[in-house]
Scaffold this motif. Structure first.
Motif, PDB file in Angstrom:
ATOM      1  N   ALA A 180       0.818  -1.216   0.000  1.00  0.00           N
ATOM      2  CA  ALA A 180       0.000   0.000   0.000  1.00  0.00           C
ATOM      3  C   ALA A 180       0.849   1.261   0.000  1.00  0.00           C
ATOM      4  O   ALA A 180       0.417   2.318  -0.480  1.00  0.00           O
ATOM      5  N   ASP A 181       2.074   1.175   0.519  1.00  0.00           N
ATOM      6  CA  ASP A 181       2.941   2.344   0.622  1.00  0.00           C
ATOM      7  C   ASP A 181       3.904   2.446  -0.560  1.00  0.00           C
ATOM      8  O   ASP A 181       4.901   3.153  -0.484  1.00  0.00           O
ATOM      9  N   ALA A 182       3.608   1.753  -1.645  1.00  0.00           N
ATOM     10  CA  ALA A 182       4.507   1.716  -2.800  1.00  0.00           C
ATOM     11  C   ALA A 182       4.599   3.075  -3.481  1.00  0.00           C
ATOM     12  O   ALA A 182       3.745   3.953  -3.310  1.00  0.00           O
ATOM     13  N   VAL A 183       5.648   3.218  -4.281  1.00  0.00           N
ATOM     14  CA  VAL A 183       5.885   4.437  -5.065  1.00  0.00           C
ATOM     15  C   VAL A 183       5.791   4.089  -6.542  1.00  0.00           C
ATOM     16  O   VAL A 183       6.400   3.113  -6.998  1.00  0.00           O
ATOM     17  N   LEU A 184       5.027   4.872  -7.281  1.00  0.00           N
ATOM     18  CA  LEU A 184       4.981   4.748  -8.732  1.00  0.00           C
ATOM     19  C   LEU A 184       6.006   5.736  -9.292  1.00  0.00           C
ATOM     20  O   LEU A 184       5.856   6.946  -9.119  1.00  0.00           O
ATOM     21  N   VAL A 185       7.049   5.220  -9.902  1.00  0.00           N
ATOM     22  CA  VAL A 185       8.134   6.062 -10.408  1.00  0.00           C
ATOM     23  C   VAL A 185       7.999   6.224 -11.919  1.00  0.00           C
ATOM     24  O   VAL A 185       7.852   5.230 -12.646  1.00  0.00           O
ATOM     25  N   ILE A 186       8.054   7.456 -12.379  1.00  0.00           N
ATOM     26  CA  ILE A 186       7.956   7.764 -13.802  1.00  0.00           C
ATOM     27  C   ILE A 186       9.317   8.256 -14.292  1.00  0.00           C
ATOM     28  O   ILE A 186       9.940   9.112 -13.672  1.00  0.00           O
ATOM     29  N   ASP A 187       9.768   7.697 -15.399  1.00  0.00           N
ATOM     30  CA  ASP A 187      11.036   8.148 -15.986  1.00  0.00           C
ATOM     31  C   ASP A 187      11.066   7.720 -17.444  1.00  0.00           C
ATOM     32  O   ASP A 187      10.199   6.982 -17.913  1.00  0.00           O
TER      33      ASP A 187
ATOM     34  N   CYS B 250      17.379   9.099 -31.787  1.00  0.00           N
ATOM     35  CA  CYS B 250      16.884   8.060 -30.887  1.00  0.00           C
ATOM     36  C   CYS B 250      15.357   8.079 -30.804  1.00  0.00           C
ATOM     37  O   CYS B 250      14.702   9.004 -31.273  1.00  0.00           O
ATOM     38  N   GLN B 251      14.831   7.029 -30.212  1.00  0.00           N
ATOM     39  CA  GLN B 251      13.449   6.987 -29.739  1.00  0.00           C
ATOM     40  C   GLN B 251      13.472   7.256 -28.247  1.00  0.00           C
ATOM     41  O   GLN B 251      14.467   6.996 -27.567  1.00  0.00           O
ATOM     42  N   ILE B 252      12.353   7.753 -27.703  1.00  0.00           N
ATOM     43  CA  ILE B 252      12.220   7.959 -26.264  1.00  0.00           C
ATOM     44  C   ILE B 252      11.011   7.176 -25.767  1.00  0.00           C
ATOM     45  O   ILE B 252       9.902   7.321 -26.292  1.00  0.00           O
ATOM     46  N   GLY B 253      11.229   6.364 -24.760  1.00  0.00           N
ATOM     47  CA  GLY B 253      10.140   5.648 -24.116  1.00  0.00           C
ATOM     48  C   GLY B 253       9.932   6.153 -22.709  1.00  0.00           C
ATOM     49  O   GLY B 253      10.900   6.344 -21.967  1.00  0.00           O
ATOM     50  N   VAL B 254       8.694   6.419 -22.342  1.00  0.00           N
ATOM     51  CA  VAL B 254       8.334   6.827 -20.979  1.00  0.00           C
ATOM     52  C   VAL B 254       7.794   5.588 -20.255  1.00  0.00           C
ATOM     53  O   VAL B 254       6.948   4.874 -20.797  1.00  0.00           O
ATOM     54  N   PHE B 255       8.272   5.357 -19.043  1.00  0.00           N
ATOM     55  CA  PHE B 255       7.934   4.142 -18.313  1.00  0.00           C
ATOM     56  C   PHE B 255       7.413   4.457 -16.911  1.00  0.00           C
ATOM     57  O   PHE B 255       7.780   5.476 -16.316  1.00  0.00           O
ATOM     58  N   ALA B 256       6.569   3.559 -16.410  1.00  0.00           N
ATOM     59  CA  ALA B 256       6.118   3.598 -15.021  1.00  0.00           C
ATOM     60  C   ALA B 256       6.618   2.331 -14.344  1.00  0.00           C
ATOM     61  O   ALA B 256       6.392   1.224 -14.837  1.00  0.00           O
ATOM     62  N   SER B 257       7.300   2.506 -13.226  1.00  0.00           N
ATOM     63  CA  SER B 257       7.815   1.369 -12.463  1.00  0.00           C
ATOM     64  C   SER B 257       7.156   1.351 -11.090  1.00  0.00           C
ATOM     65  O   SER B 257       7.000   2.391 -10.443  1.00  0.00           O
TER      66      SER B 257
ATOM     67  N   ILE C 128      -4.423   3.911 -11.507  1.00  0.00           N
ATOM     68  CA  ILE C 128      -5.498   4.175 -10.540  1.00  0.00           C
ATOM     69  C   ILE C 128      -6.772   3.446 -10.952  1.00  0.00           C
ATOM     70  O   ILE C 128      -7.455   2.832 -10.118  1.00  0.00           O
ATOM     71  N   ALA C 129      -7.083   3.471 -12.253  1.00  0.00           N
ATOM     72  CA  ALA C 129      -8.289   2.792 -12.745  1.00  0.00           C
ATOM     73  C   ALA C 129      -8.203   1.288 -12.514  1.00  0.00           C
ATOM     74  O   ALA C 129      -9.220   0.626 -12.279  1.00  0.00           O
ATOM     75  N   ALA C 130      -6.997   0.750 -12.576  1.00  0.00           N
ATOM     76  CA  ALA C 130      -6.793  -0.684 -12.352  1.00  0.00           C
ATOM     77  C   ALA C 130      -6.672  -1.015 -10.864  1.00  0.00           C
ATOM     78  O   ALA C 130      -6.410  -2.168 -10.518  1.00  0.00           O
ATOM     79  N   GLU C 131      -6.860  -0.011 -10.008  1.00  0.00           N
ATOM     80  CA  GLU C 131      -6.801  -0.171  -8.551  1.00  0.00           C
ATOM     81  C   GLU C 131      -5.439  -0.689  -8.091  1.00  0.00           C
ATOM     82  O   GLU C 131      -5.335  -1.525  -7.184  1.00  0.00           O
ATOM     83  N   VAL C 132      -4.382  -0.176  -8.719  1.00  0.00           N
ATOM     84  CA  VAL C 132      -3.024  -0.502  -8.287  1.00  0.00           C
ATOM     85  C   VAL C 132      -2.760   0.206  -6.964  1.00  0.00           C
ATOM     86  O   VAL C 132      -2.919   1.426  -6.876  1.00  0.00           O
ATOM     87  N   PRO C 133      -2.367  -0.523  -5.919  1.00  0.00           N
ATOM     88  CA  PRO C 133      -2.126   0.128  -4.618  1.00  0.00           C
ATOM     89  C   PRO C 133      -0.798   0.887  -4.615  1.00  0.00           C
ATOM     90  O   PRO C 133       0.266   0.281  -4.771  1.00  0.00           O
ATOM     91  N   PHE C 134      -0.836   2.185  -4.490  1.00  0.00           N
ATOM     92  CA  PHE C 134       0.372   2.981  -4.298  1.00  0.00           C
ATOM     93  C   PHE C 134      -0.018   4.280  -3.609  1.00  0.00           C
ATOM     94  O   PHE C 134      -1.152   4.754  -3.726  1.00  0.00           O
ATOM     95  N   THR C 135       0.923   4.845  -2.889  1.00  0.00           N
ATOM     96  CA  THR C 135       0.674   6.057  -2.115  1.00  0.00           C
ATOM     97  C   THR C 135       1.372   7.267  -2.701  1.00  0.00           C
ATOM     98  O   THR C 135       0.898   8.391  -2.561  1.00  0.00           O
ATOM     99  N   TRP C 136       2.503   7.021  -3.394  1.00  0.00           N
ATOM    100  CA  TRP C 136       3.358   8.113  -3.840  1.00  0.00           C
ATOM    101  C   TRP C 136       3.660   8.004  -5.333  1.00  0.00           C
ATOM    102  O   TRP C 136       3.651   6.916  -5.906  1.00  0.00           O
ATOM    103  N   VAL C 137       4.002   9.162  -5.909  1.00  0.00           N
ATOM    104  CA  VAL C 137       4.541   9.230  -7.265  1.00  0.00           C
ATOM    105  C   VAL C 137       5.830  10.033  -7.200  1.00  0.00           C
ATOM    106  O   VAL C 137       5.897  11.076  -6.537  1.00  0.00           O
ATOM    107  N   ALA C 138       6.858   9.527  -7.871  1.00  0.00           N
ATOM    108  CA  ALA C 138       8.140  10.228  -7.940  1.00  0.00           C
ATOM    109  C   ALA C 138       8.572  10.330  -9.393  1.00  0.00           C
ATOM    110  O   ALA C 138       8.366   9.401 -10.182  1.00  0.00           O
ATOM    111  N   ALA C 139       9.155  11.480  -9.746  1.00  0.00           N
ATOM    112  CA  ALA C 139       9.604  11.692 -11.132  1.00  0.00           C
ATOM    113  C   ALA C 139      10.616  12.821 -11.139  1.00  0.00           C
ATOM    114  O   ALA C 139      10.735  13.582 -10.168  1.00  0.00           O
ATOM    115  N   ASP C 140      11.362  12.948 -12.264  1.00  0.00           N
ATOM    116  CA  ASP C 140      12.345  14.017 -12.349  1.00  0.00           C
ATOM    117  C   ASP C 140      11.705  15.296 -12.881  1.00  0.00           C
ATOM    118  O   ASP C 140      10.487  15.377 -13.055  1.00  0.00           O
TER     119      ASP C 140
END
Length: 398
Positions: free
Chosen positions: A97-104, A132-139, A192-204
């Motif tokens: 529940a306290d997980a972080v969704l990291v975007i990079d 190059c190509q650029i891919g945006v990811f959520a971890s 969020i729509a998939a009800e993924v449990p996370f509390t935080w988001v972090a990104a640059d």
């Protein structure tokens, strides 16, 4: 750390591989196509350093790369369905529940102009502007481990403004230009729509200002988002008056404002930095969503490198009373996605995609995400397993 024996780890590996292949099977209408997908996955997980079509084919015992290439090109299956399978599979082991969704984001170096989304653009992977190509990811990052759960290919305007180019690489007709923060918001909304449990988001700092912040506040998610030194900050309702740019505010800090903290363990031990945290305002969560209650704090987190004094700034949003140690821990979770990119490229062929199409990129990347999630699951299960204890036999001496 307790862990499974070699034999137990090998069994975890074998059972995990059978599991992920079984989960993939409904995506493919024909058994032979499913078998090719299985071989593709085996190739990604194999020892070959280059995961090219020919090398994967050789490992699979095929006379040529055509079956491997068909999985990414001619085959009919939906990469977004596989993305959802990866997310469900990863969460079964990593959920917290306290997980972080990291975007990079990460770059995929390319030659020529034909690969979907390719162009001269900056990528941190090369540290410069290059083709190059650029891919945006959520971890998804939790105390159990981390794995990719979403991805998006960034299309520069030079692509979205060119219908001929878009059609040649089979980009869906409804695809319009979207900034990287917009792509990030879609992935967050999808989680969020998939009800993924996370509390935080972090990104640059690419993602740190604008509509993304408002969306996260409305969703009741805390965040630690990078901003530039020119980011405007102003406080109200606080004893300490703060006004100006982030880079200007730091000049007024005293030595007592700084605390040395670890952002987590790295390859060389604790990642110690000096940190300062300024609370800027307390706001009611109901201001963003009438269904929510509670006081949240908007703040500015500042990181200073011990060796050279280099500064980084972060806009924060958290429940009132959140400790700076918690915000530092959340920011430190961004290291996990950098580690994931390195592992996925060096060991799983994330950047070895040989296709030029939109669906080819998404299929290749989604298969790599599945391989990575499998490795994360194996690591977690193996570390949690404790080898059976050998009974201690007492021998009587005379």
């Amino acid at each position: 750390m307790a862990g499974a024996s070699i034999e137990a780890t090998l069994e975890i590996w074998a059972s995990s591989l059978r599991d992920v292949k079984a989960r993939m099977r409904p995506l493919f209408g024909q058994e032979r196509v499913a078998a090719s997908a299985n071989s593709f996955l085996d190739g990604l997980l194999g020892e070959e350093r280059r995961k090219t079509g020919w090398m994967r084919a050789e490992a699979a015992g095929d006379p040529g790369p055509w079956r491997q290439q068909a999985i990414l090109g001619r085959g009919r299956w939906d990469a977004d369905d596989l993305r959802d399978i990866v997310r469900t599979y990863a969460l079964e082991t990593l959920v917290d529940a306290d997980a972080v969704l990291v975007i990079d984001e990460t770059g995929f170096l390319k030659q020529g102009k034909a690969s979907c989304g390719v162009g001269r653009q900056y990528t941190g992977s090369a540290g410069k502007i290059t083709n190059c190509q650029i891919g945006v990811f959520a971890s998804y990052v939790s105390r159990h481990g981390h794995a990719f759960i979403d991805r998006a290919l960034y299309l520069p305007k030079s692509w979205t403004d060119d219908p001929t180019r878009m059609a040649a690489t089979a980009v869906p007709a409804e695809t319009a230009f979207a900034t990287k923060p917009a792509l990030a918001r879609v992935m967050i909304d999808r989680a969020i729509a998939a009800e993924v449990p996370f509390t935080w988001v972090a990104a640059d700092s690419v993602y740190g200002v604008g509509a993304l912040e408002t969306a996260l506040r409305r969703a009741g998610k805390g965040y630690v988002l990078g901003v530039t030194s020119q980011h405007a900050v102003v406080s109200w309702g606080k004893e300490r008056l703060v006004a100006g740019t982030a880079g200007g505010v730091v000049q007024d800090l005293s030595p007592s404002d700084w605390t040395r903290l670890s952002a987590g363990e790295g390859t060389k031990g604790a990642r110690l930095r000096d940190w300062a945290y300024l609370e800027l305002a307390d706001l009611d969560a109901a201001d963003y969503d009438a269904a929510r209650a509670g006081v949240w704090t908007r703040g500015l987190l500042i990181r200073r490198n011990i060796a050279d004094g280099d500064l980084a700034f972060f806009s924060t949003w958290c429940p009132a009373g959140t400790l700076v140690q918690t915000l530092v821990r959340v920011e430190g979770h961004r290291w996990a996605i950098e580690d994931s990119f390195e592992t996925a490229k060096n060991e799983l062929g994330l950047d070895h995609n040989e296709t030029r199409s939109w669906h080819g990129w998404h299929r290749h990347v989604s298969l790599v995400m599945l391989a990575f999630a499998m490795m994360a699951t194996i690591r977690t299960r193996a570390n949690a397993a404790t080898p059976p204890k050998t009974p201690l036999r007492m021998t009587r001496t005379t």
